[in-house]
Design an enzyme around this catalytic site. Sequence first.
Site, mmCIF file in Angstrom:
data_model
loop_
_atom_site.group_PDB
_atom_site.id
_atom_site.type_symbol
_atom_site.label_atom_id
_atom_site.label_comp_id
_atom_site.label_asym_id
_atom_site.label_seq_id
_atom_site.Cartn_x
_atom_site.Cartn_y
_atom_site.Cartn_z
ATOM 1 C CG ASP A 148 -1.785 1.003 1.258
ATOM 2 O OD1 ASP A 148 -2.206 1.798 0.397
ATOM 3 O OD2 ASP A 148 -2.336 1.310 2.312
ATOM 4 C CB SER A 149 0.263 4.653 -0.538
ATOM 5 O OG SER A 149 -0.980 4.930 0.207
ATOM 6 C CB CYS A 200 -10.057 4.704 1.276
ATOM 7 S SG CYS A 200 -8.354 4.985 1.673
ATOM 8 C CB THR A 201 -7.341 -0.341 2.413
ATOM 9 O OG1 THR A 201 -6.237 0.583 2.138
ATOM 10 C CG2 THR A 201 -7.342 -1.047 1.224
ATOM 11 N N GLY A 247 -3.598 9.117 -4.505
ATOM 12 C CA GLY A 247 -4.735 9.426 -5.479
ATOM 13 C C GLY A 247 -4.392 10.477 -6.269
ATOM 14 C CB CYS A 299 -3.308 0.452 -2.127
ATOM 15 S SG CYS A 299 -3.653 2.192 -2.695
ATOM 16 C CB THR A 353 -5.288 4.631 -5.125
ATOM 17 O OG1 THR A 353 -6.159 5.533 -4.639
ATOM 18 C CG2 THR A 353 -4.591 5.422 -6.460
#
Length: 261
Positions: free
Chosen positions: A7-8, A177-178, A40, A70, A72
């Site tokens: 993920d980010s 959104c996670t 995003g 994620c 996105t």
Amino acid sequence: MKIALMDSGIGLLAAAAAVRRLRPDAELVLSSDPGSMPWGPRTPEDITALALDVARAAAAHRPDALIVACNTASVHALPALRAELEPALPVIGTVPAIKPAAAGGGSVAIWATPATTGSPYQRGLIGDFGGTAEVTEVPCPGLADALEHGDEAGIDRAVAAAAALTPRDVRAVVLGCTHYELVAARIRDAVQRPDGPPLALHGSAGAVAAQALRRIGADPAPGAEPSAGLTVLQAGRPAALPGAALTYAEGRLLAAAVPTR
């Protein structure tokens, strides 16, 4: 067994905790790049490049599966990730749980980042899976960033603002959104009306964790003895579990289960 998640930032905690509950004996690799957040507003090309870097760092640890935890990254980079890593490494994306949320009809809200809200991708999912439900897209500016930094006041403001945009008769909320799954209970408390129907929240963590096990032919074994480690990577480098992660139950679960390295 080793499962990697990317993920980010710390949005991957919910899916990682779900994996831990299903298979406490699985080793986890958490790969992120919080210095590049937020993803995003970036172009699809930038998101794909960032996601590939984060995924490659995880893949270097030779996991059995990679969860793209994620929304996105799943929207923009999943084809590129699968093209590079599969079939050697199964890649599992994250899709907002619109289909199960809309199955009962009625009023449904999708909480998502401003970049995702109103996007062709999300509108396509609503068209494909919304059925007869009356779906309202609710942008949540600042919520993911506040969650990433454990900013309690910022979380409260963002949740309250999104709740004010949510229809009063809403029956279900999709957490698009996670990061949002980390404060699901607070979202429920903010949206549930005393005179309204019981509110259902629909996240993706449990579904992607179960799918990861299916992809590698493993069965859930929640009673297994914890015996594996937790590897944390930030921008490809070994790191400690971020302090903000410990403000959430999912982060504390991961930190308490086994030593971090």
